[in-house]
Design an enzyme around this catalytic site. Structure first.
Site, mmCIF file in Angstrom:
data_model
loop_
_atom_site.group_PDB
_atom_site.id
_atom_site.type_symbol
_atom_site.label_atom_id
_atom_site.label_comp_id
_atom_site.label_asym_id
_atom_site.label_seq_id
_atom_site.Cartn_x
_atom_site.Cartn_y
_atom_site.Cartn_z
ATOM 1 N N HIS A 173 -5.891 2.752 1.652
ATOM 2 C CA HIS A 173 -5.136 3.893 2.178
ATOM 3 C C HIS A 173 -5.813 4.540 3.391
ATOM 4 O O HIS A 173 -5.187 4.810 4.409
ATOM 5 C CB HIS A 173 -4.979 4.986 1.120
ATOM 6 C CG HIS A 173 -4.385 4.524 -0.153
ATOM 7 N ND1 HIS A 173 -3.461 3.515 -0.228
ATOM 8 C CD2 HIS A 173 -4.570 4.932 -1.428
ATOM 9 C CE1 HIS A 173 -3.114 3.340 -1.490
ATOM 10 N NE2 HIS A 173 -3.776 4.185 -2.234
ATOM 11 N N ASP A 188 0.906 -1.149 0.000
ATOM 12 C CA ASP A 188 0.000 0.000 0.000
ATOM 13 C C ASP A 188 0.943 1.195 0.000
ATOM 14 O O ASP A 188 1.508 1.546 1.033
ATOM 15 C CB ASP A 188 -0.876 -0.013 1.258
ATOM 16 C CG ASP A 188 -1.852 1.156 1.263
ATOM 17 O OD1 ASP A 188 -1.596 2.139 0.543
ATOM 18 O OD2 ASP A 188 -2.860 1.087 1.980
ATOM 19 N N HIS A 189 1.116 1.798 -1.183
ATOM 20 C CA HIS A 189 2.224 2.764 -1.302
ATOM 21 C C HIS A 189 2.046 3.976 -0.392
ATOM 22 O O HIS A 189 3.003 4.691 -0.111
ATOM 23 C CB HIS A 189 2.439 3.177 -2.758
ATOM 24 C CG HIS A 189 1.399 4.089 -3.293
ATOM 25 N ND1 HIS A 189 0.284 3.628 -3.945
ATOM 26 C CD2 HIS A 189 1.292 5.423 -3.253
ATOM 27 C CE1 HIS A 189 -0.458 4.658 -4.283
ATOM 28 N NE2 HIS A 189 0.122 5.757 -3.883
#
Lengths: 353, 504
Positions: free
Chosen positions: B260, B197-198
């Site tokens: 996110h 999950d960047h």
């Protein structure tokens, strides 16, 4: 007095007047444009010879994002008895909606040698309190560094600038007693130390750390201190007790006493090397393994030979940081603390005793 | 000092710790993510000398092209998308270590050729490289690739480490995520799996932990006794652009809230971990996710943007965007009110909203404290005393601000809010690296702290799945909002009396 935009200057002025001008310029800046945010990372006080001040300014320009929040550039001119000052509040580029633009605050002080011993009394009102102050005196002027010691949390030095390696190491040790020292000579060796640490990280190689029998370091002719710090680092981390190195045919040679065996140390200049710092290293172990690193295109050229004599060569990728990059790294390191430098420095001091 | 058998004494004081030599394999090496993010990130790591001392890269993709053509494509991508101008020598040397294997992901011969290439790298170097498989493909291929890695015994490699990075989305519904986890974990141990999950790679997101747990100032008020409500906003000013094909199947809830935004919520609400190792941190996050009460569909809003104005220009509505079906019901805006039902947070409304084509780009968490109980101040001639608000901004102006009441200069005791601000850009010298750079390095190092664990991703889906179910039944109905606005009016109905959305 002249005043234009974000610039103020005055001849034969005083620290109080300069400080007031700084405050006024910052206030004006804030009223003009809210998007301009004053950076609050560190103060850099640089003491430079007047004839080289442009060169130092250019170096500081090129450090890019690592620039100090407030630069106090003290330009020393022979025979000068008064203080002239210029204050400039500048910004990086244009503002776009929603963006913040950082300001650079620069104070140029034109001073004479007579001001150096009491430089702290001139500079004190000009640094932002509660953020780190770094002092840097690349053209000598040790009396200025001494005067600024109690104002500075960090002293930036480049031990390669001192011609005599013994004097360089002793001065760095002396300064380390009173402040945190960031030595550009040490930072130039960081990629080399990282690679040596990586090479000896896998367990079969880690076991070889105790069997290191020789270390050869080649360096730019004016950079023996770089080699001393590198060997000092190995000695400190591996528990070696180094002895004094002796000069022979332009090289420095000696031994360190390791737990299992003595380690031969050899530092030699590389006449083909034009940039300051290390040119290469070779490490051998008593069991016949060896590892070398030399500068090469696109990074460092590594060569490793195992006990059976099998060799492999590869490139450890990494771009040269250049001297501007090293200076930028020095400024960044002022906010960190590396406990190993001091240990390496102490071992280096023994080697040049 | 003795040379310890188990520790490398040379790493003391170094900022960059050694990483074992690694061969990285990108499945989907010709895809958009590889070109825009992964290859530039790898180059930047090489430039900084941060890659392992020995590093190889293999790209696997369908296009039938030779190694050299792939290297040319990689060079172009790096030159176009790298955050710094590439150094030609470093780039040349990096590309020398790049290989390309064409083929489809379900084709056994691809894995045979991959194995040969991996072995060749090991043999040429005389060492055993760790292997990092990066699944940058359409989600449908995740189980296929992992299954094939298992069939071809590429999931283990002697004493070296084999790790697999899986891009988002990890499933599109709870059942799918459970099934995917089951398939992945039938081949790999959880310690080998890195679900990316960047957002978690962003410095400011990580700073939330530092902010909360390195400052005694906030801990006493970080609970239901002092906090009135929380808002988490992830607003984008752009439309769906070239991502319409993906986005129309996903929607705002899956695209941002499920991963996110729930991660931001978990970091905001978690208890302090005993240590900052991967499992301790993730254990605490999972507890928060489990404590989220099932969300009432009436406490949700879904909406789609219509034509409007953005940056002074007319822009089309979602249904007029290229590749969007004209009858699409996909939400481009999602807002919800939820509650973390535990000792610390019970009763505090947590509002979340995300959307495309909103008035501006901003990702932030705003914590509004309860108002002071008694006002002795004059309110005439001023906006009066406002509750303190702590705002953590992730983008674009990363930082933290705290609003305080202060006296307006003058003879009267009048108060107005003022801001105390900490801005990342003005306070640290370093530029934050791209999230992918950090995450690729962490995966190579085996540090899973910033990756999502199996139970974490399942817990996220357990929150989102019932909402999706009810949205599929058209409850609540799809609302509309003009492009360039702050979102649909319906979002205000989620708010409890006295609460208000922050301006976008």
């Amino acid at each position: 007095m002249t005043q234009a935009g974000g610039i103020w200057s005055e001849r034969d002025t005083s620290p109080g007047a300069i400080e007031e001008a700084l405050r006024e310029l910052l206030k004006e800046q804030a009223l003009r444009d809210e998007a301009h945010a004053p950076a609050r990372v560190l103060n850099l006080v640089a003491v430079v010879d007047r004839e080289w001040r442009g060169e130092i300014r250019n170096r500081l320009e090129r450090v890019g994002r690592y620039h100090p929040s407030r630069l106090v550039l003290c330009s020393v001119e022979e025979g000068r008895t008064t203080i002239d000052a210029t204050v400039a509040i500048t910004t990086e580029g244009d503002t776009r909606p929603g963006d913040l633009v950082l300001t650079r605050e620069q104070v140029l002080l034109e001073i004479g040698p007579r001001h150096l011993e009491k430089l702290d009394t001139i500079v004190d009102p000009l640094v932002v309190s509660d953020i780190a102050t770094v002092s840097w005196s690349p053209h000598g002027h040790p009396e200025a560094t001494d005067a600024l010691l109690h104002l500075s949390q960090v002293i930036l030095v480049d031990s390669l600038n001192e011609f005599d390696p013994r004097a360089a190491v002793e001065r760095a040790c002396e300064l380390s007693e009173d402040a945190y020292v960031v030595d550009l000579a040490w930072l130039r060796s960081t990629p080399w130390r990282e690679r040596v640490a990586s090479t000896f990280d896998p367990m079969p190689w880690r076991e070889e750390l105790g069997r290191i029998s020789s270390v050869k370091v080649s360096h730019q002719a004016q950079s023996p201190v770089a080699g001393l710090l590198f060997c000092g680092w190995l000695a400190a981390r591996l528990g070696w007790e180094p002895g004094s190195l002796l000069s022979a045919s332009g090289a420095l040679r000696g031994q360190a006493h390791g737990r299992r065996q003595d380690v031969a140390l050899r530092l030699e200049p590389d006449p083909t090397m034009s940039v300051p710092g290390l040119a290469g290293i070779e490490i051998e172990t008593a069991s016949g393994m060896s590892f070398s690193l030399y500068r090469g295109p696109g990074g460092l050229t590594a060569r490793r030979t195992d006990r059976k004599g099998r060799s492999s060569t590869w490139t450890v990728l990494g771009a040269s940081r250049g001297e501007a990059g090293i200076l930028g790294e020095g400024i960044r390191q002022a906010l960190l603390r590396d406990p190993v430098y001091r240990e390496a420095l102490e071992r280096a001091e023994v080697m040049v005793a | 000092m003795a040379v310890a058998q188990q520790e490398n004494p040379l790493v003391e004081g170094l900022e960059r710790l050694p990483i074992h030599p690694t061969t990285m394999v990108i499945f989907g090496g010709t895809g958009d993510l590889a070109h825009r993010k992964l290859l530039p990130a790898i180059y930047n790591l090489a430039h900084e000398g941060a890659l392992p001392e020995r590093f190889n890269l293999i790209a696997v993709s369908r296009s039938d092209i030779p190694h050299d053509d792939y290297r040319g494509m990689a060079r172009e991508s790096i030159e176009k998308y790298s955050r710094r101008k590439p150094d030609p020598q470093v780039l040349d040397k990096l590309l020398e270590q790049v290989r390309y294997i064409p083929g489809t992901f379900d084709d056994d011969s691809v894995y045979g050729r991959l194995e040969e290439q991996l072995k060749q790298f090991d043999e040429e170097a005389g060492i055993t490289f760790n292997r990092l498989f990066y699944l940058s493909t359409a989600p449908a291929f995740f189980p296929v690739i992992v299954g094939k890695l298992g069939e071809h015994r590429l999931n283990r490699h002697g004493s070296a480490e084999v790790r697999v990075v899986i891009e988002k989305p990890f499933g599109t519904r709870l059942a799918e995520a459970l099934d995917l986890n089951r398939q992945v974990l039938s081949v790999l141990d959880e310690s080998q799996v890195f679900r990316i999950d960047h957002y978690l790679g962003k410095e400011t997101v990580q700073n939330m932990l530092a902010f909360r747990f390195a400052n005694g100032l906030f801990e006493p008020i970080w609970n239901r006794n002092y906090i009135d409500y929380v808002q988490i906003t992830a607003a984008e000013d752009l439309g769906v652009g070239g991502r319409a094909g993906y986005y129309d199947k996903s929607g705002a809830l899956r695209d941002l809230v499920q991963n996110h935004m729930l991660q931001l919520l978990a970091l905001l609400c978690m208890e302090p971990p005993v240590t900052f190792n991967a499992d301790e941190v993730r254990d605490e996050k999972v507890k928060v996710l489990h404590a989220i009460k099932p969300v009432d569909p009436d406490c949700t809003v879904r909406a789609q943007y219509t034509a409007g104005m953005a940056e002074g220009k007319e822009v089309p509505g979602y249904l007029e965007e290229e590749h969007v079906p004209p009858d699409s019901k996909t939400e481009t805006y999602a807002a919800l009110r939820l509650e973390v039902d535990n000792w610390r947070w019970a009763g505090i409304p947590i509002y979340m909203r995300t959307g495309k084509r909103l008035a501006r780009k901003v990702t932030e968490i705003a914590i509004t404290l309860k108002p002071v109980p008694h006002l002795a101040f004059e309110s005439a001639g001023s906006v009066g005393v406002q509750p303190n608000q702590l705002v953590m901004t992730m983008q674009p102006n990363e930082g933290v601000s705290l609003s305080l009441g202060a006296k307006i200069p003058g003879t009267r005791m009048r108060i107005r809010p003022v801001n105390m601000e900490f801005l990342y850009g003005t306070t640290f010298l370093s530029q934050s690296p791209e999230a992918y750079e950090r995450l690729i390095l962490d995966a190579m190092r085996g540090d899973a702290t910033l990756f999502t664990r199996d139970d974490e991703v399942e817990a996220q889906w357990r929150v989102i799945d019932p909402i999706l179910e009810s949205w599929e039944q058209d409850r609540p109905p799809l609302a509309r909002y003009p492009a360039g606005s702050a979102g649909p009016e319906e979002a205000s109905k989620l708010l409890e009396p006295g609460h208000k959305w922050r301006a976008i």
